[in-house]
Write a protein that holds these residues in place. Structure first.
Motif, PDB file in Angstrom:
ATOM      1  N   GLY A 144      15.277   2.646   6.559  1.00  0.00           N
ATOM      2  CA  GLY A 144      16.234   2.929   5.491  1.00  0.00           C
ATOM      3  C   GLY A 144      16.571   1.697   4.683  1.00  0.00           C
ATOM      4  O   GLY A 144      16.611   1.736   3.442  1.00  0.00           O
ATOM      5  N   ALA A 145      16.811   0.574   5.354  1.00  0.00           N
ATOM      6  CA  ALA A 145      17.115  -0.672   4.646  1.00  0.00           C
ATOM      7  C   ALA A 145      15.919  -1.140   3.830  1.00  0.00           C
ATOM      8  O   ALA A 145      16.091  -1.672   2.712  1.00  0.00           O
ATOM      9  N   MET A 146      14.721  -0.950   4.344  1.00  0.00           N
ATOM     10  CA  MET A 146      13.523  -1.307   3.583  1.00  0.00           C
ATOM     11  C   MET A 146      13.440  -0.478   2.302  1.00  0.00           C
ATOM     12  O   MET A 146      13.089  -0.986   1.233  1.00  0.00           O
ATOM     13  N   THR A 147      13.778   0.800   2.405  1.00  0.00           N
ATOM     14  CA  THR A 147      13.750   1.677   1.234  1.00  0.00           C
ATOM     15  C   THR A 147      14.761   1.223   0.185  1.00  0.00           C
ATOM     16  O   THR A 147      14.474   1.242  -1.017  1.00  0.00           O
ATOM     17  N   ALA A 155       0.831  -1.207   0.000  1.00  0.00           N
ATOM     18  CA  ALA A 155       0.000   0.000   0.000  1.00  0.00           C
ATOM     19  C   ALA A 155       0.862   1.252   0.000  1.00  0.00           C
ATOM     20  O   ALA A 155       0.538   2.250  -0.649  1.00  0.00           O
ATOM     21  N   VAL A 156       1.973   1.211   0.744  1.00  0.00           N
ATOM     22  CA  VAL A 156       2.915   2.332   0.746  1.00  0.00           C
ATOM     23  C   VAL A 156       3.463   2.566  -0.656  1.00  0.00           C
ATOM     24  O   VAL A 156       3.519   3.698  -1.145  1.00  0.00           O
ATOM     25  N   SER A 195       7.056   9.811  -4.325  1.00  0.00           N
ATOM     26  CA  SER A 195       8.466   9.924  -4.661  1.00  0.00           C
ATOM     27  C   SER A 195       9.241   8.912  -3.825  1.00  0.00           C
ATOM     28  O   SER A 195       8.691   8.316  -2.889  1.00  0.00           O
ATOM     29  N   LEU A 196      10.523   8.753  -4.133  1.00  0.00           N
ATOM     30  CA  LEU A 196      11.362   7.852  -3.355  1.00  0.00           C
ATOM     31  C   LEU A 196      11.458   8.316  -1.906  1.00  0.00           C
ATOM     32  O   LEU A 196      11.361   7.500  -0.975  1.00  0.00           O
ATOM     33  N   HIS A 197      11.610   9.616  -1.690  1.00  0.00           N
ATOM     34  CA  HIS A 197      11.748  10.122  -0.324  1.00  0.00           C
ATOM     35  C   HIS A 197      10.422  10.066   0.436  1.00  0.00           C
ATOM     36  O   HIS A 197      10.408   9.847   1.649  1.00  0.00           O
ATOM     37  N   ASP A 198       9.317  10.234  -0.292  1.00  0.00           N
ATOM     38  CA  ASP A 198       8.013  10.063   0.346  1.00  0.00           C
ATOM     39  C   ASP A 198       7.842   8.614   0.782  1.00  0.00           C
ATOM     40  O   ASP A 198       7.339   8.333   1.882  1.00  0.00           O
ATOM     41  N   MET A 199       8.278   7.668  -0.057  1.00  0.00           N
ATOM     42  CA  MET A 199       8.201   6.253   0.318  1.00  0.00           C
ATOM     43  C   MET A 199       9.052   5.981   1.553  1.00  0.00           C
ATOM     44  O   MET A 199       8.635   5.257   2.464  1.00  0.00           O
ATOM     45  N   ARG A 200      10.237   6.577   1.604  1.00  0.00           N
ATOM     46  CA  ARG A 200      11.116   6.404   2.776  1.00  0.00           C
ATOM     47  C   ARG A 200      10.423   6.886   4.044  1.00  0.00           C
ATOM     48  O   ARG A 200      10.467   6.217   5.098  1.00  0.00           O
ATOM     49  N   ALA A 231       8.648   1.471  12.420  1.00  0.00           N
ATOM     50  CA  ALA A 231       9.837   0.959  11.732  1.00  0.00           C
ATOM     51  C   ALA A 231      11.005   1.926  11.880  1.00  0.00           C
ATOM     52  O   ALA A 231      12.160   1.501  11.944  1.00  0.00           O
ATOM     53  N   GLU A 232      10.707   3.210  11.948  1.00  0.00           N
ATOM     54  CA  GLU A 232      11.764   4.202  12.139  1.00  0.00           C
ATOM     55  C   GLU A 232      12.459   4.005  13.481  1.00  0.00           C
ATOM     56  O   GLU A 232      13.694   4.062  13.585  1.00  0.00           O
ATOM     57  N   GLU A 233      11.675   3.770  14.527  1.00  0.00           N
ATOM     58  CA  GLU A 233      12.251   3.565  15.851  1.00  0.00           C
ATOM     59  C   GLU A 233      13.099   2.301  15.900  1.00  0.00           C
ATOM     60  O   GLU A 233      14.072   2.224  16.656  1.00  0.00           O
ATOM     61  N   LEU A 234      12.745   1.311  15.085  1.00  0.00           N
ATOM     62  CA  LEU A 234      13.524   0.076  15.035  1.00  0.00           C
ATOM     63  C   LEU A 234      14.767   0.213  14.147  1.00  0.00           C
ATOM     64  O   LEU A 234      15.582  -0.706  14.070  1.00  0.00           O
TER      65      LEU A 234
END
Length: 565
Positions: A244-247, A206-207, A213-218, A237-240
């Motif tokens: 970044g790796a997912m992006t 869904a994301v 954009s790429l940065h919006d996805m991040r 996910a950010e707290e974990l």
């Protein structure tokens, strides 16, 4: 004369070089990244070389409430795009990528059909450019990091009983719906109950579909909520530390895929979010590119107008900023007869013989569903065009009954024979769509951002579904209050209910009234940017039937795929 199979038609198509297909849209060859000879990715840098503002007319294809067999939205989308090209329009088509779960299950592929399909159909239905696998890997990386965090001391204080992030796989496999992970020794992890969903149901999917954009996805991946602490705070996910790796895994997947139809019309295939618990539409970035490059863009929304189109209007368009100029409502004789309540249609089984007999009265007996779906499009200020998707078993009197009914409801109507004739069979439909798209643009979302979540749910239920009201189970009411407190109150809602009825009960056909929508649970897709109430039993991991399509797919003596449909 027997019509060739979809696979035979696909293989007999004379394909043009993708550089030529892209050139029709003003996209230079330097912006194509080939994946073999007949598929290419378009990097988002194309947006900087195309006109800054959308210039295309924007048309969404939806449908009445479908039978379990589906009613040909993708085929109609492709046929319409081809027909518009016959009328001198520089058209482009945007559709979702099929999931291999249904491809090997009951439904089969999703390339369209007959002489209105996306080709090569094997490429579309099997792997394509690996986007599905990227979503699977990114999703499961996050799941692995969650379990590793629990195993390595749980510094964030995640409540193991409130972990909401499951794993995904792009297959139909009911045995994975509920599993126990971490069995074995202490070194093998912490045992807890979890499960698998199909990749199309992943919030990462869904994301992908809603990112601009790429940065919006991040940023969206970072906002994904994987569970809650014992005090009720969401954990992201950010707290974990893994967004970044997912992006990075998703870096290539955000690029739309370029293909062509049996008549060499450009097609952008991108993303494949589930139509029940997600919004069921192809990607925003594909539409951004297409609407700047073409004269008219035809895209498809999953399931009926109460499902995919409602989410197209209130979720996708809210995120993209694009406004539709017209909506095509696909209707079939067999589906309207099914909505009379006089027949039972079962996926994977032949249609009842009586349903195929000439009977305009049965068509009109089910037409209340058509009326409500026309109304649902008009609720959003969009002009509807009813496309009668013709089947060989139909009768002229039945088409005429649909035409008279729909015109009485104020909709344009056209019979379309795109399956058997390609774009030429959809010329009347294309002309009706062009007329509708010339009307003043009056598009409006159903509700404002600032409306509270509970009222948004009630608005969709009563105005779109025709419910008399909504009942909230205590757990759902608590979740709504928690989400408002967490700052999710401005998000749109994506109501997870059956696609086989306007109501939450798949057995209720037509346009039922006087019923109450039961909301038993509410979940947040904070990364994708919507809240989804769950109404009824939603299967996010389908199972296989007694004779799945996988049993009939093979390769022949020449190494060619056979049995794919």
């Amino acid at each position: 004369m027997t019509m060739p199979s979809d696979l035979d038609i696909s293989r007999s198509t004379t394909l043009k070089p993708l550089e030529e297909i892209a050139g029709e849209l003003g996209i230079g060859a330097h912006l194509l990244e080939p994946y073999g000879r007949h598929v290419a990715k378009i990097p988002l840098e194309a947006l900087s070389e195309l006109p800054a503002e959308p210039r295309a007319k924007y048309v969404v294809v939806t449908a009445i409430t479908p039978t379990p067999l589906g009613e040909g939205k993708t085929t109609t989308t492709v046929g319409l795009g081809q027909a518009l090209r016959h009328l001198g329009q520089r058209s482009a088509i945007a559709i979702r990528q099929p999931s291999m779960g249904p491809t090997f299950g009951i439904k089969g592929g999703a390339a369209g059909g007959g002489y209105s399909q996306v080709v090569p159909m094997e490429s579309l239905n099997l792997h394509l450019t690996g986007d599905m696998h990227a979503v699977t890997a990114a999703h499961n990386l996050l799941a692995a990091v969650v379990d590793n965090h629990l195993h390595k001391g749980n510094k964030l204080g995640i409540d193991p009983h409130r972990v909401t992030w499951r794993r995904v796989l792009d297959v139909n496999d009911r045995d994975l719906r509920n599993v126990i992970t971490g069995l074995g020794t202490r070194a093998d992890g912490q045992p807890r109950q979890s499960g698998f969903d199909i990749t199309a149901a992943s919030e990462v999917m869904a994301v992908l579909a809603l990112s601009t954009s790429l940065h919006d996805m991040r940023a969206r991946l970072g906002r994904i909520v994987v569970g809650y602490t014992r005090s009720g705070s969401p954990v992201t996910a950010e707290e974990l530390g893994v967004a970044g790796a997912m992006t990075v895994i998703m870096r290539e997947a955000i690029k739309p895929n370029l293909m062509q139809t049996t008549e060499n019309t450009p097609v952008l295939v991108h993303a494949g979010p589930f139509g029940n618990i997600a919004h069921g539409n192809s990607s925003i970035v594909a539409d951004q590119i297409a609407t700047r490059a073409a004269d008219i863009v035809v895209t498809e929304a999953g399931f009926g107008a109460d499902m995919g189109a409602e989410r197209f209007f209130n979720i996708k368009c809210r995120n993209s900023g694009l406004a539709p100029d017209a909506a095509v409502l696909v209707a079939t004789v067999r589906a309207l007869k099914a909505h009379s309540g006089r027949y039972k249609v079962v996926a994977g089984k032949p249609l009842p013989e009586r349903l195929l007999a000439e009977n305009p009265e049965d068509v009109l007996a089910g037409a209340a569903n058509l009326r409500k779906q026309i109304e649902n499009i008009r609720l959003h200020g969009v002009s509807p065009v009813v496309a009668i998707n013709a089947f060989p078993t139909d009768h002229p009197s039945e088409h005429e009954a649909i035409r008279e009914f729909a015109e009485a409801e104020g909709a344009r109507v056209a019979v379309s024979n795109h399956f058997g004739e390609g774009g030429k069979g959809a010329l009347d439909l294309a002309e009706a769509v062009l007329e509708a798209a010339k009307e003043p643009r009056l598009f409006r979302p159903l509700y404002p951002d600032e409306m509270d979540l509970r009222t948004k749910i009630e608005t969709v239920a009563t105005q779109v579904y025709g419910a008399a009201g909504v009942s909230f189970q205590p757990a759902a009411a608590r979740a709504l209050a928690d989400y408002e407190a967490c700052g999710f109150g401005r998000l749109p809602v994506c109501i997870a209910k059956t696609h086989l009825s306007l109501s939450s009960d798949p057995a209720l056909v037509g346009a039922p009234t006087g019923w109450t929508l039961p909301v038993r649970e509410v979940r947040a897709s904070a990364g994708a940017g919507f809240v989804y109430p769950i109404c009824g039993d939603m299967r996010t991991m389908p199972g296989l039937g007694s004779s799945p399509a996988a049993e009939h797919i093979d390769i022949d003596a020449h190494g060619q795929v056979v049995g794919l449909s």
